[in-house]
Write a protein that holds these residues in place. Sequence first.
Motif: not given
Length: 325
Positions: A244-255
């Motif tokens: 998945y090629n994406v320009k995105a606001c990624m998340l952290e602290n995800v289980d």
Amino acid sequence: MGFNNTCLACSKECSLQCSDCRVVHFCNRECQKSAWKHHKAFCKSVTNPAVSSHNKNTTDNDDDQRQTCVIIDGFGPCGANWDDTIKSREQLLLCGMDVIYINGTKGGSTLPVQVASLLLQSSSSKSPPPINALLFWGFGSGGDDVSDQKFYESSHFKAVVISWCANGGRFIVQGERTGMMGNWPMWFDKQWKDSDYYRTDHKCFAVSAGTGNDDMADADFTAANHHHWCKWYKESDGAVVSTYNVKACMLENVDPTEVLFGTTDDSQSYSLVPSMSGHRIEEGKTAVAFGKYGSGTVSFFGDVNHEHATIQIMTVIARGEATTV
């Protein structure tokens, strides 16, 4: 009486329903007239859902098998009814799901109450039909034109959505940053936090080994290397992508069990802007998080830039074809 029986205009408890949508309540005709400006668009949306061609020919006995997704639109910088919203609506209809489209730029400060009432009403009767999925487009992107419609500040909306989701609802958010919407993942006991905003490649960690799909047989997708939690069903070839090629606001602290599309330890950002290119992306950062809550699910999709794969993935989750094991 409860929250669902309060007048939309004055908030007093009452028993008279809107004769058209039968979702919201009014004390009398005067209250209905005073609130009509903010109820009109919602009322028309609920009473005139887009029905998939598959469901147009169903009988009354088949109604229990029908699924409905509510799209709340207009919370991003592009406003309501932009290209990606239209594509998601079309994709849901093609896959046999009815759609109630609500323009979030209308409805004023009462819109959270109206949406909450819709969820409550659909859970207790067949009119309107049960709402299976709730999809917010741009929720958390900070659109100025809907600044008065702060869903995250409505305790009623929050309580209803938490209960609805725990009982099987699918709460799906497409947006830029979760924090712009009051850190809504905390509603569902998720610790998801905003992270980098880059363009990078993400790999699907939800496809179990031995799916029978040769495209997904490489070592990156074996259970030995990644956590596998979701059970995926495919509508057609290509409905589920592996990268998945994406320009995105990624998340952290995800289980790890809730990382649907994540990065690996050799991931790097790339961009036409030199300062945004070549940054190392830590393993586990995700553009798409998918978590379980009660018997329902919650999902977050990072910023979307006309990526067809995102529309397809949202559709799979909205229809419940990606389920917990």
